[in-house]
Design an enzyme around this catalytic site. Structure first.
Site, short mmCIF file in Angstrom:
data_model
loop_
_atom_site.label_atom_id
_atom_site.label_comp_id
_atom_site.label_asym_id
_atom_site.label_seq_id
_atom_site.Cartn_x
_atom_site.Cartn_y
_atom_site.Cartn_z
N ARG A 25 11.13 -8.10 6.06
CA ARG A 25 11.35 -6.66 6.02
C ARG A 25 12.34 -6.22 7.10
O ARG A 25 12.27 -6.66 8.24
CB ARG A 25 10.00 -5.97 6.23
CG ARG A 25 9.98 -4.54 5.80
CD ARG A 25 8.66 -4.17 5.21
NE ARG A 25 7.66 -3.88 6.23
CZ ARG A 25 6.47 -3.37 5.97
NH1 ARG A 25 6.13 -3.11 4.73
NH2 ARG A 25 5.63 -3.12 6.93
N ARG A 27 -1.44 -9.37 13.00
CA ARG A 27 -1.90 -8.25 12.16
C ARG A 27 -2.82 -8.73 11.04
O ARG A 27 -3.80 -8.08 10.70
CB ARG A 27 -0.71 -7.50 11.55
CG ARG A 27 0.04 -6.63 12.56
CD ARG A 27 1.37 -6.17 11.99
NE ARG A 27 1.23 -5.17 10.94
CZ ARG A 27 2.21 -4.84 10.10
NH1 ARG A 27 3.39 -5.43 10.19
NH2 ARG A 27 2.02 -3.92 9.19
N ARG A 43 11.38 -4.24 12.59
CA ARG A 43 10.43 -3.49 13.40
C ARG A 43 9.62 -4.44 14.25
O ARG A 43 9.30 -5.55 13.81
CB ARG A 43 9.48 -2.71 12.48
CG ARG A 43 9.85 -1.26 12.34
CD ARG A 43 9.02 -0.51 11.32
NE ARG A 43 7.72 -1.09 10.98
CZ ARG A 43 7.02 -0.75 9.93
NH1 ARG A 43 7.47 0.16 9.10
NH2 ARG A 43 5.86 -1.29 9.67
N LYS A 78 0.82 -1.22 0.00
CA LYS A 78 0.00 0.00 0.00
C LYS A 78 0.85 1.26 0.00
O LYS A 78 0.58 2.19 -0.75
CB LYS A 78 -0.88 0.06 1.26
CG LYS A 78 -2.17 -0.69 1.16
CD LYS A 78 -3.14 -0.29 2.28
CE LYS A 78 -2.55 -0.38 3.67
NZ LYS A 78 -2.28 -1.76 4.12
N ARG A 92 -9.59 1.69 8.87
CA ARG A 92 -9.29 0.28 9.09
C ARG A 92 -10.44 -0.45 9.77
O ARG A 92 -10.36 -1.66 9.99
CB ARG A 92 -8.04 0.13 9.96
CG ARG A 92 -6.80 0.42 9.16
CD ARG A 92 -5.63 -0.38 9.64
NE ARG A 92 -4.59 -0.36 8.63
CZ ARG A 92 -3.31 -0.12 8.89
NH1 ARG A 92 -2.91 0.08 10.11
NH2 ARG A 92 -2.43 -0.12 7.91
#
Ligand SMILES: [Zn+2]
Length: 223
Positions: free
Chosen positions: A127, A171, A160, A13, A88
């Site tokens: 990531r 998530r 992260r 996104k 969201r």
């Protein structure tokens, strides 16, 4: 144009929102970036938000709505935006409708990026981020040329908290439960455009731009 970009975590996104904003000569409003900046500066909002983000949970609606209200107020009467990371939940979508109705600036389109869940887990858990300059890498698809260090500034890269494997699964579950219902919400309002998010970044952007330009022409024809 005023666009909302939807999709599960890891779908790309942020990258697509930046590219769409550039194409449309407008700006990207990323609630994720706004939150991370608040966390970094340890503002009261940031301290509260971090507790939720570290667990893979959604930041409460009231906090998010306040954040977005400020951003949209600054954009009234200007050349639109690409909203990335908001809404969201259905409650956030309802709040956004109210905000937009106040300014008489309704959304032009809601773009949903689709990528299957196995691919999302692979993308997110690989990531790595630079804690200093915020640059983002991927162990497989976009590794740093300096190995474990940031190629721009030499800082050791980190994963992260919200990209750890167990947090990623959380998530994705939160997305299924709370955000996925927004697809029907916007479909019934005639705003939803669903796009295959797999493949080359530029190809995905082209896939999004085609139906958007058609939507733009229809609006021009109506007014
Ligand atoms: Zn760096």
């Amino acid at each position: 144009m005023r666009i909302v970009l939807l999709g599960a975590p890891g779908v790309g996104k942020g990258t697509q929102a930046q590219r769409l904003a550039r194409e449309g000569r407008t700006i990207r409003i990323s609630t994720g970036d706004l939150l991370r900046e608040a966390v970094r500066q340890q503002t009261p909002l940031g301290v509260e938000a971090k507790r939720y983000m570290d667990q893979g949970a959604l930041v409460p609606d009231a906090v998010m709505i306040g954040l977005v209200r400020e951003q949209l107020a600054a954009r009234t009467g200007r050349s639109g935006y690409v909203l990335d990371g908001f809404p969201r939940t259905i409650a956030q979508a309802d709040a956004l409708n109210l905000l937009l109705a106040e300014g008489r600036e309704p959304l032009d389109a809601v773009v949903n990026l689709e990528v299957d869940e196995q691919e999302l887990i692979r993308r997110l858990s690989g990531r790595r981020s630079c804690p200093k300059c915020q640059r983002v890498y991927h162990t497989e698809s976009a590794p740093s040329s300096s190995g474990a260090q940031c190629e721009a500034c030499g800082t050791t890269l980190v994963q992260r908290d919200d990209d750890r494997a167990e947090t990623v699964r959380k998530r994705l579950a939160v997305y299924r439960d709370q955000t996925r219902p927004l697809l029907d919400y916007y479909r019934t309002r005639g705003l939803l455009i669903s796009i295959d998010g797999l493949g080359d970044v530029a190809a995905v952007t082209d896939r999004i731009l085609l139906p958007l330009s058609q939507a733009g022409r229809q609006q021009a024809g109506r007014s």
